[in-house]
Scaffold this motif. Sequence first.
Motif, short mmCIF file in Angstrom:
data_model
loop_
_atom_site.label_atom_id
_atom_site.label_comp_id
_atom_site.label_asym_id
_atom_site.label_seq_id
_atom_site.Cartn_x
_atom_site.Cartn_y
_atom_site.Cartn_z
N ASN A 1 -24.96 42.09 -46.80
CA ASN A 1 -24.31 41.07 -46.87
C ASN A 1 -23.02 41.02 -46.83
O ASN A 1 -22.25 40.07 -46.38
CB ASN A 1 -24.84 40.86 -48.36
N GLN B 1 -21.46 34.81 -44.45
CA GLN B 1 -22.13 33.57 -44.54
C GLN B 1 -21.46 32.48 -43.93
O GLN B 1 -20.16 32.38 -43.60
CB GLN B 1 -22.17 33.03 -46.16
N HIS C 1 -33.44 31.56 -34.65
CA HIS C 1 -33.76 31.96 -36.21
C HIS C 1 -32.82 32.64 -37.04
O HIS C 1 -32.84 32.49 -38.06
CB HIS C 1 -35.32 32.48 -36.26
N SER D 1 -38.14 41.23 -42.24
CA SER D 1 -39.15 40.22 -42.06
C SER D 1 -40.48 40.61 -41.92
O SER D 1 -41.38 39.86 -42.34
CB SER D 1 -38.62 39.61 -40.76
N ASN E 1 -40.32 34.58 -40.17
CA ASN E 1 -40.13 35.17 -41.37
C ASN E 1 -38.50 35.52 -41.38
O ASN E 1 -38.02 35.97 -42.63
CB ASN E 1 -40.74 36.28 -41.89
N GLN F 1 -35.62 33.89 -41.40
CA GLN F 1 -34.77 32.72 -42.26
C GLN F 1 -35.02 33.13 -43.70
O GLN F 1 -34.24 33.22 -44.51
CB GLN F 1 -35.12 31.39 -42.20
N LEU F 2 -36.45 33.50 -44.01
CA LEU F 2 -36.88 33.88 -45.46
C LEU F 2 -36.19 35.05 -45.79
O LEU F 2 -35.59 35.32 -46.84
CB LEU F 2 -38.31 33.78 -45.50
N ILE G 1 -33.33 36.60 -44.61
CA ILE G 1 -31.80 36.36 -44.83
C ILE G 1 -31.83 35.58 -46.15
O ILE G 1 -30.83 36.03 -46.96
CB ILE G 1 -31.26 35.35 -43.71
N SER G 2 -32.51 34.77 -46.37
CA SER G 2 -32.34 33.89 -47.81
C SER G 2 -32.64 34.85 -49.04
O SER G 2 -32.05 34.78 -49.95
CB SER G 2 -33.37 32.89 -47.90
N ILE G 3 -33.79 35.77 -48.88
CA ILE G 3 -33.91 36.88 -49.96
C ILE G 3 -32.63 37.79 -49.98
O ILE G 3 -32.42 37.95 -51.13
CB ILE G 3 -35.16 37.36 -49.74
N ARG H 1 -29.68 37.00 -49.52
CA ARG H 1 -28.61 36.47 -50.14
C ARG H 1 -28.69 36.42 -51.65
O ARG H 1 -27.94 36.37 -52.48
CB ARG H 1 -28.21 35.01 -49.51
N LYS H 2 -30.04 36.25 -51.97
CA LYS H 2 -30.56 35.87 -53.56
C LYS H 2 -30.18 37.19 -54.33
O LYS H 2 -29.82 37.30 -55.58
CB LYS H 2 -31.96 35.39 -53.78
#
Length: 532
Positions: free
Chosen positions: A252, A257, A292, A499, A520, A522-523, A525-527, A529-530
């Motif tokens: 991260n 971002q 992606h 991924s 997968n 994008q998912l 990367i999203s995870i 970040r969370k």
Amino acid sequence: MFQMREYFQFPSYDLNIVSGRTMAEIDRIAIETRGTPGLFLMENAGALTAQGILADNSHENLQRIVILCGKGNNGGDGFVIARHMVQNGYSPDVALLGKADQLTGDARTNYLRLHELGLPIRECHNSILLDAFFAKTQSASIWVDAMLGTGARGAPRGLIAEAIYRLNEQPKKHSTIAVDIASGVDADTGRVEGSAVISDIVYTMGLPKIGHLLLPGSDYCKNLVVLDIGFPRDLLSDCESFGKLLSAKNINEWFPQRPVSSHKGREGHLLVIAGSRGMTGAALMCAKAAIHTGAGLVTTVCPESLLPIYASSVWEMMTLPVHETADGAIDQRAFEEIFTDDARWSAVVIGPGLGRHPSSQELVRRIVKKIELPLLIDGDGLFAVSPDILQMRQAPWVVTPHPGEMARLFNTDSASIQADRFGYAKKLVDNDYGAALLKGPKTVIAHSRGKIMVNPTGSPAMASGGMGDVLSGIIGALLSKKIDSSKAAACGAYIHGLSAELIEQEHGFESVTATQVIENIQLAISILRKWT
């Protein structure tokens, strides 16, 4: 729903990779000169491991847990785990591989604390008693290996060797958890001289050890959890280390971002030079993975006769048809067509599916020598270069060989590369601009400005064609955003592996395709970040 995996549970400090001997010295200094009680460290080690076991397993399975304890401090950790299981309402079956009067120090103290709770502890000091214990516990759902710690050297002997054999022979309807390291694995080298426990999860203390990450030891450690048990932080950060295990926190920090005000021109324009007749898929997967991952623009160079395939396959990318050889490979004459005065590429990927025609290989060499854009070389592109050519380059570069390709670069064999993954990766980057990513389980990333990095993510699901092309696209997208070459390689490996793990959690790891991994990204990367 994605479940948080072990590598997200790493401590917040940098995870230096150390030998067992270095960790023992950290332990000694903490106790003898910093006033950290050994009982405090052992209590935290066992309590935190127990917390992990309780969190990851069902009530039904926790009712059938077995803990195998050696006579040293690793066994002491096992006694603490057992005590916490009792305090949470469970009654584990506990075996001491030896006699209680052989225990000393903190291990003896925790044996007595467990004994005071009234839990039976089977003393298995001969083969007959050990066989009887395994016969009694053959229906166990969870096995805990607290037999040998990171200080053990050489092949396990006697009752320990028998217990390891018996444990590995149990029907695989259970999970095996190792405390600090799988018994039988050398923490300093990863060697397995006799037998070793095949573990599903290893809970290790303070820092990751070399033996967790190098073959064959890494094969005995499917998942690694690093526990912060209270060592002084400066001892962990200032120690002698061989590298760093990557964490979500690192990724991260290095993968910026996207600003709210951003536009495609600010997110990088990646040029992909890849593919040939019969290998168009490599180019298309590379380009799609880059899209992606967030590249603002992607242009893919293609042999002119193959333009209809390229143009109709990935709608979001642009294409640049160029001169080709008689057998449908990109010709070296394409150099002038690609790198014109008005070209606005921000990074280049070359090699996936390119083929090994002499003209294509010469194109690779010209680009390596003359183009100062960040450059990733993979696949067939690696056959055009040598370590000497790479060291001459004065602009950012990344190479992503698998062990066989690395072996060709150094005129050796894959076995030699696998036996010294850290060393060969580092040897390839005697240059301030470059990074080498050596593929495989626990992917290694090396650069000249610091110690090697090891990626913890990944899955057996990645054992199929096209995965390397996807990785090249991910890293290429990051290079196009002007991320440092070694950090782009590290981020790419981490996101790529995560991924694949998303697919494994949902569908298992059989019959997975590279294009599924792309879907997968994008998912993943999203995870990331969370969770950080």
